[in-house]
Design an enzyme around this catalytic site. Structure first.
Site, PDB file in Angstrom:
ATOM      1  N   GLU A 127      34.681  61.078  47.323  1.00 42.66           N
ATOM      2  CA  GLU A 127      34.579  61.712  46.135  1.00 42.66           C
ATOM      3  C   GLU A 127      33.868  63.019  46.281  1.00 42.66           C
ATOM      4  O   GLU A 127      33.148  63.235  47.269  1.00 42.66           O
ATOM      5  CB  GLU A 127      33.802  60.747  44.895  1.00 42.66           C
ATOM      6  N   PRO A 128      34.176  63.837  45.076  1.00 47.49           N
ATOM      7  CA  PRO A 128      33.257  65.232  45.481  1.00 47.49           C
ATOM      8  C   PRO A 128      31.725  64.831  45.871  1.00 47.49           C
ATOM      9  O   PRO A 128      31.163  65.716  46.722  1.00 47.49           O
ATOM     10  CB  PRO A 128      33.379  65.656  44.137  1.00 47.49           C
ATOM     11  N   GLY A 131      30.989  61.795  49.978  1.00 51.61           N
ATOM     12  CA  GLY A 131      31.866  61.805  51.200  1.00 51.61           C
ATOM     13  C   GLY A 131      31.397  61.033  52.361  1.00 51.61           C
ATOM     14  O   GLY A 131      31.743  59.904  52.543  1.00 51.61           O
ATOM     15  N   SER A 132      30.500  61.553  53.279  1.00 51.90           N
ATOM     16  CA  SER A 132      29.975  60.590  54.191  1.00 51.90           C
ATOM     17  C   SER A 132      29.146  59.463  53.626  1.00 51.90           C
ATOM     18  O   SER A 132      29.118  58.437  54.195  1.00 51.90           O
ATOM     19  CB  SER A 132      28.846  61.427  55.134  1.00 51.90           C
ATOM     20  N   ARG A 268      53.676  82.880  82.769  1.00 55.00           N
ATOM     21  CA  ARG A 268      52.822  84.170  82.479  1.00 55.00           C
ATOM     22  C   ARG A 268      52.477  84.702  83.673  1.00 55.00           C
ATOM     23  O   ARG A 268      51.552  84.252  84.480  1.00 55.00           O
ATOM     24  CB  ARG A 268      51.868  83.934  81.521  1.00 55.00           C
ATOM     25  N   GLY A 339      45.706  83.774  75.918  1.00 54.12           N
ATOM     26  CA  GLY A 339      45.366  85.291  75.766  1.00 54.12           C
ATOM     27  C   GLY A 339      45.930  85.471  74.462  1.00 54.12           C
ATOM     28  O   GLY A 339      45.718  84.811  73.782  1.00 54.12           O
ATOM     29  N   GLY A 340      46.172  86.837  74.314  1.00 56.70           N
ATOM     30  CA  GLY A 340      46.587  87.191  72.888  1.00 56.70           C
ATOM     31  C   GLY A 340      47.767  86.501  72.178  1.00 56.70           C
ATOM     32  O   GLY A 340      47.354  86.395  71.031  1.00 56.70           O
ATOM     33  N   GLU A 363      37.870  60.725  57.993  1.00 55.67           N
ATOM     34  CA  GLU A 363      37.510  59.247  58.596  1.00 55.67           C
ATOM     35  C   GLU A 363      36.156  59.152  59.004  1.00 55.67           C
ATOM     36  O   GLU A 363      35.951  58.270  59.953  1.00 55.67           O
ATOM     37  CB  GLU A 363      38.585  58.520  59.266  1.00 55.67           C
TER      38      GLU A 363
END
Ligand code: FAD
Length: 380
Positions: A127-128, A131-132, A268, A339-340, A363
């Site tokens: 729920e809002p 949580g934990s 590459r 890389g990029g 979870e």
């Protein structure tokens, strides 16, 4: 101790991989970008028996165990973590809660439809404000006569918007703490039951995550799942198995990222040779492969113990903690090796990098796994 797969497990992995590469791979980026829930694919998985792997054949399942279930989740997630989490929430949370805690009538009504994918399931604990600390649930259920009335809202429910069946936890006896929360089965179309906001997420974007809302939602007494007041405790037992599936989700995505990085490193070329010839890149690949192997072994051990009927709170939390943290590192290195190009959507690793982060959160976060493990260690 036996570290070999059975011929059936090898065959299962091959079959799921073939399905994932043929039916899921061509659509992965399109589903991710448009946040398209792959409903048709999920139904196909149901027809193939992959949504009911851990349930007995007489209830429509495949009669397999958690090792096979992990193989299924791994192979789906190796191609698309979104499909992996959809199947995981459906199977080891919603369906398994009904299988483990349901009475005969509930099992017969829901399992065959869920195991074959005719119905999709979701499981709502978070729920809002809870949580934990899920025991802080505020959604409440009041019994009058033989009818329950639920009021409240759940957040972050996987599959919420596509579910035909929802298992949700609500407070039935405030003041009884953890033993004051019960589980309920809610069918789509129940009066006062609806879904709310669908979240726009960093990753796992083809899976639907969102709100489930109860406004004077009326349910027959028979929709109580398990014993009154035991819904939270039962949820913890369900999560023991659920964590094996999040470990499998992590391992599957990490494998996908590793495979892509290994392949790329061989083609590459920089400084006149493949980058895989540089020791810096080899060490990355070595660490990735080693962590992947270790995560798998931890998870199959937890899965094997669960199949033997043993309590696996510590082992599944360890598997989930290690596999998810390792998978985040592996996806990170997979991007680095590219890389990029690792930053560009033409290559699969950027998506693994985004998707895999959920595994250290869902979870039970890594911090909560450590808390669970610490309690077990100190108890022993
Ligand atoms: C994509 C997605 C799918 C999900 N699917 C489902 C679902 O199907 N069903 C469902 O019920 N829930 C689902 N969840 C919810 C998920 O399980 C929770 O987000 C998670 O348990 C954490 O709760 P929270 O988000 O409220 O974080 P919080 O509990 O607010 O935690 C915030 C931070 O504080 C830390 N923290 C909290 N308490 C402690 C403590 N005691 N000690 C140390 N650190 C602590 C946490 O580890 C975290 O780093 C989903 C979430 C996501 C993002």
């Amino acid at each position: 101790m036996d570290f070999e797969y059975t011929p059936e497990q090898v065959q299962l992995r091959r079959a799921v991989r073939q399905f994932a590469e043929a039916e899921i791979l061509p659509h992965v980026m399109e589903w991710d970008e448009a946040q398209t829930f792959p409903l048709e694919t999920i139904h196909k998985l149901g027809k193939l028996g992959y949504l009911g792997s851990i349930f007995p054949e007489e209830l429509g399942g495949a009669g397999l165990g958690y090792v096979e279930y992990s193989i299924i989740i791994e192979e789906l997630s190796r191609v698309d973590g979104s499909v992996g989490i959809i199947v995981a929430a459906h199977t080891s949370l919603c369906s398994n809660h009904i299988f483990k805690m349901g009475d005969d009538e509930q099992r017969r009504r829901y399992l065959p439809k869920l195991a074959t994918g005719e119905w999709i399931g979701c499981w709502s604990l978070t729920e809002p404000e809870a949580g934990s600390d899920a025991a802080g649930t505020r959604t409440k259920a009041i019994l009058s006569g033989n009818e329950w009335t639920l009021n409240g809202a759940k957040t972050f429910t996987t599959n919420a918007h596509y579910a035909d069946v929802c298992v949700a936890m609500a407070v039935t006896d405030r003041g009884a703490g953890q033993h004051g929360i019960s589980a309920f089965i809610i069918e789509k179309g129940a009066p006062g039951f609806r879904t709310g906001k669908k979240e726009n997420k960093l990753g796992l974007r083809a899976s639907a995550t969102g709100e489930v809302i109860f406004s004077d939602c009326r349910l027959a007494g028979s929709q109580l799942l398990g014993k009154r007041g035991e819904g939270f405790v039962d949820s913890l037992k369900v999560l023991d198995g659920g964590r094996i599936s999040i470990a499998a989700l992590s391992i599957g995505m990490a494998q996908g990222a590793y495979d892509a990085a290994l392949k790329y490193s061989k083609v590459r070329k920089q400084f006149g040779r493949p980058i895989s010839e540089f020791q810096a890149i080899q060490y990355k690949l070595v660490d990735m492969a080693t962590e992947l192997e270790a995560a798998r072994l931890l998870n199959y051990r937890a899965a094997t113990m669960l199949d033997r009927g043993e309590r696996v709170t510590r082992q599944s939390a360890m598997a989930k903690l290690f596999a998810s943290e390792a998978a985040v590192r592996i996806a990170n290195e997979a991007v680095q090796i590219h890389g990029g190009y690792g930053f560009i959507k033409d290559y699969p690793v950027e998506k693994f990098y985004r998707d895999v982060k959920l595994c250290t959160i869902g979870e039970g976060t890594s911090e909560i796994q450590r808390l669970v493990i610490a309690r077990q260690l100190l108890k022993d």
